[in-house]
Every structure is written in structure tokens, then in C-alpha cells.
Design a protein around this motif. Structure first.
Motif, PDB file in Angstrom:
ATOM      1  N   TRP A  43       0.826  -1.161   0.265  1.00  0.00           N
ATOM      2  CA  TRP A  43       0.023   0.148  -0.051  1.00  0.00           C
ATOM      3  C   TRP A  43       0.703   1.318  -0.033  1.00  0.00           C
ATOM      4  O   TRP A  43       2.082   1.284   0.668  1.00  0.00           O
ATOM      5  N   GLU A  44       0.581   2.321  -0.766  1.00  0.00           N
ATOM      6  CA  GLU A  44       1.057   3.794  -0.759  1.00  0.00           C
ATOM      7  C   GLU A  44       1.238   4.291   0.730  1.00  0.00           C
ATOM      8  O   GLU A  44       2.048   4.733   1.125  1.00  0.00           O
ATOM      9  N   ARG A  45      -0.119   3.851   1.178  1.00  0.00           N
ATOM     10  CA  ARG A  45      -0.337   4.589   2.535  1.00  0.00           C
ATOM     11  C   ARG A  45      -1.122   3.375   3.341  1.00  0.00           C
ATOM     12  O   ARG A  45      -2.054   2.948   2.984  1.00  0.00           O
ATOM     13  N   LEU A 105       4.307  -2.598 -18.130  1.00  0.00           N
ATOM     14  CA  LEU A 105       5.162  -1.752 -17.228  1.00  0.00           C
ATOM     15  C   LEU A 105       4.566  -1.012 -16.412  1.00  0.00           C
ATOM     16  O   LEU A 105       5.383  -0.110 -15.793  1.00  0.00           O
ATOM     17  N   ARG A 106       3.396  -1.051 -15.923  1.00  0.00           N
ATOM     18  CA  ARG A 106       2.837  -0.232 -14.885  1.00  0.00           C
ATOM     19  C   ARG A 106       3.234  -0.781 -13.665  1.00  0.00           C
ATOM     20  O   ARG A 106       3.491  -1.965 -13.276  1.00  0.00           O
ATOM     21  N   ARG A 107       3.414   0.408 -12.634  1.00  0.00           N
ATOM     22  CA  ARG A 107       4.231   0.081 -11.544  1.00  0.00           C
ATOM     23  C   ARG A 107       3.297   0.402 -10.449  1.00  0.00           C
ATOM     24  O   ARG A 107       3.702   0.509  -9.053  1.00  0.00           O
ATOM     25  N   TYR A 108       2.137   0.698 -10.609  1.00  0.00           N
ATOM     26  CA  TYR A 108       0.958   1.015  -9.543  1.00  0.00           C
ATOM     27  C   TYR A 108      -0.483   0.671  -9.982  1.00  0.00           C
ATOM     28  O   TYR A 108      -0.460   0.321 -10.984  1.00  0.00           O
ATOM     29  N   ALA A 109      -1.260   0.392  -8.959  1.00  0.00           N
ATOM     30  CA  ALA A 109      -2.749   0.190  -9.419  1.00  0.00           C
ATOM     31  C   ALA A 109      -3.635   1.233  -8.387  1.00  0.00           C
ATOM     32  O   ALA A 109      -3.144   1.308  -7.439  1.00  0.00           O
ATOM     33  N   LEU A 110      -4.740   1.442  -9.028  1.00  0.00           N
ATOM     34  CA  LEU A 110      -5.602   2.178  -8.112  1.00  0.00           C
ATOM     35  C   LEU A 110      -6.917   1.661  -7.604  1.00  0.00           C
ATOM     36  O   LEU A 110      -7.348   1.053  -8.492  1.00  0.00           O
ATOM     37  N   ILE A 111      -7.357   1.773  -6.516  1.00  0.00           N
ATOM     38  CA  ILE A 111      -8.681   1.191  -5.956  1.00  0.00           C
ATOM     39  C   ILE A 111      -9.582   2.218  -5.509  1.00  0.00           C
ATOM     40  O   ILE A 111      -8.871   2.863  -4.747  1.00  0.00           O
ATOM     41  N   ASN A 112     -10.733   2.027  -5.822  1.00  0.00           N
ATOM     42  CA  ASN A 112     -11.652   3.025  -5.329  1.00  0.00           C
ATOM     43  C   ASN A 112     -12.579   2.327  -4.501  1.00  0.00           C
ATOM     44  O   ASN A 112     -13.110   1.215  -4.804  1.00  0.00           O
ATOM     45  N   ILE A 113     -12.429   2.796  -3.039  1.00  0.00           N
ATOM     46  CA  ILE A 113     -13.623   2.382  -2.371  1.00  0.00           C
ATOM     47  C   ILE A 113     -14.950   3.507  -1.683  1.00  0.00           C
ATOM     48  O   ILE A 113     -14.508   4.669  -1.624  1.00  0.00           O
TER      49      ILE A 113
END
Length: 294
Positions: A43-45, A105-113
Motif C-alpha cells: 500500500w502507498e499509505r 510496465l505499470r508500477r501501481y494500481a488504483l482502487i476506489n472504495i
């Protein structure tokens, strides 16, 4: 004779000390062949704060992958109740969690809650989201769970002063749908501007409700003699793509209105404000508000 031998002995010793050590360079990490580094995710945070009705974006980071290395990671995330309760305070994941993939080559993903607004005055609450790896030799580091705290809605926690009805994420971040600002459907005004931008630029604000109903959105042009703004409403479809839903048809420059537009539960909507035309040199300023009706 003795002094000559002693001098010769010292000369040999000093010569050996001055010679380069043959194996030192071989052992140097700079010249050693790099060993493969294990890929991990995190997790980023691990702590995020929001308020009622304001959804959150969680970011999953990838570590250890080479700059040009193509990856294929299968992950899963799952929500867990704390003092906040699923379907009352937030939109939960299904079953054992939702699948998440990070490829190429993606190095992140976003999740919406989705964070839900209800008609109950509640104290500070929290819940957690757990991240799991389903890819061999890929581990979750830094803590598998992130905690999301939900503060009381401004409707039940009034403060002294002017509290905006929206949360800005900073320009130009809210110029993109994936990083939109958040707006409370409380009917309060949110004021913003297009300082440092150019005509045809836009701002996004997102919202989501737990129970379907209607929403009325009003856009006021604070500089109507100098600029023109347009108002649109988008919704996110089943393929996670945003589609245009409604557009204000007011030809004037004073204000735009979308009145009693039907909205569905647990669907992400985007309010889109477009700087349509520049007619003068004043700073282009607007204010927008949205009011939910069951």
C-alpha cells in the motif's frame, strides 16, 4: 653489510604494499553480476482519512521490478468491518475480495472504495482493506491492511467559518477523472477557479450515494462578463469507463443547472466543469453545489 640487508628488506616490504591487490576488483559489488531482485507490492499509505459520502482512492505500489521488465501480477483486496459497517458506511468487496491485476510496465494500481452517506449522526469510524498476492514469489510488504477512517459529515459537525462542500486534491490533479476532487451532496457551495489554466480546461468532482435518488447541481459563474462555463454529468459504466449522462442547456453565462437528475446507488458520478470561453482578463472563478434528494 647489515644495514644494506635491512634497507633491502624494507624496500621489498614497501614495494609489496604499493602493489594493487589483484582480487579486490573482482570482489567489488560494482563489477559483480547483479542478482535478480524479488518483486513485492505494498500500500502507498496504510492510513487514509475521509468523511461521509466522500469515496477514497487507494494506491498499490510495485517494488523490485526492472525498469523495462514486463510484469503480470494477480492480487486481491478485501474489506473488513471495524467500527464502520459494510453497506451502511462503505461499499464492501464481494465474497473473498475483488481481483486486481497489474501488468506490463505499470508500477501501481488504483482502487476506489465507496464511502456512503447516511442520515445517522455518527462518531469517527474506521474499517480496513486487506491486500493479498496470488502470484508466486510476490509478497505484500509493509503491512497487508490499510485503515480508512471516516469522520463525521459536516452536516452533523458544524464548525465556525466557511467550510467548503468539496475536497480539492490540488490543481491540476482534479483535471483528470481518475484523480477528481470530491463533493458533498449537502447543498453547500464549493468555490474554485481556473488560475494558470487555459480555455477548454476542466475540473472534475466525484460523488457516490448508498441509496438511489435524485441530484440537483448548480454552477454559478462569478465572472459572467468575462468567461463562460459549461456543466456536464458523467457516470461510470460496468466497464469502468465514464459516459456522458446529462448536460446543462443554459445558453447564458450566468449559471448552469441540472435539476432533479435520477442517480443510482453505488455508482460513481463525475461533475465536469468546462471553461468554455474567455472574453476578458479577469480570473475565471466559479462556484458549484450539489444537493441529494432521496
Amino acid at each position: 653489510m647489515h644495514n644494506k640487508r635491512w634497507s633491502l628488506f624494507l624496500l621489498i616490504i614497501f614495494s609489496l604494499m604499493a602493489l594493487p591487490v589483484a582480487h579486490a576488483e573482482e570482489a567489488s559489488p560494482a563489477n559483480a553480476e547483479a542478482s535478480p531482485q524479488a518483486i513485492s507490492v505494498a500500500w502507498e499509505r496504510t492510513a487514509v482519512q475521509t468523511t461521509e459520502g466522500v469515496s477514497v482512492w487507494l494506491k498499490v505500489m510495485v517494488y523490485g521490478a526492472g525498469e523495462s521488465e514486463s510484469i503480470s501480477l494477480n492480487l486481491r483486496y478485501q474489506t473488513f468491518n471495524g467500527t464502520a459497517i459494510a453497506n451502511s458506511d462503505y461499499s464492501p468487496t464481494a465474497g473473498t475480495g475483488n481481483a486486481l491485476t497489474i501488468t506490463g510496465l505499470r508500477r501501481y494500481a488504483l482502487i476506489n472504495i465507496g464511502i456512503l452517506a447516511n442520515a445517522v449522526a455518527e462518531p469517527y469510524e474506521y474499517f480496513q482493506v486487506e491486500l493479498r498476492s496470488e502470484t508466486a514469489n510476490v509478497s505484500v510488504i509493509g503491512g497487508a491492511r490499510t485503515t480508512i477512517g471516516i469522520s463525521r459529515s459536516r452536516v452533523f459537525a458544524p464548525v465556525v467559518g466557511d467550510l467548503q462542500a468539496c475536497i480539492h486534491v490540488g490543481e491540476p490533479a482534479n483535471n483528470a477523472s481518475t484523480t477528481a476532487g470530491f463533493i458533498s451532496l449537502s447543498g453547500g457551495w464549493c468555490e474554485s477557479d481556473f488560475i494558470g489554466e487555459v480555455p477548454s480546461n476542466f475540473d472534475y468532482y466525484q460523488f457516490k450515494v448508498a441509496v438511489g435518488g435524485k441530484v440537483t447541481i448548480q454552477l454559478d459563474n462569478i465572472t459572467p462578463d468575462q468567461h463562460d462555463f459549461n456543466l456536464y454529468l458523467y457516470y461510470r459504466d460496468g466497464n469502468s469507463q465514464f459516459q456522458i449522462y446529462e448536460q446543462s442547456g443554459n445558453p447564458g453565462q450566468t449559471s448552469e443547472l441540472l435539476s432533479a437528475v435520477p442517480i443510482a446507488a453505488n455508482t460513481t458520478y463525475l461533475i465536469n466543469i468546462v471553461w468554455a470561453a474567455k472574453l476578458g482578463d479577469k480570473t475565471p472563478v466559479y462556484r458549484v453545489k450539489a444537493l441529494y434528494q432521496p
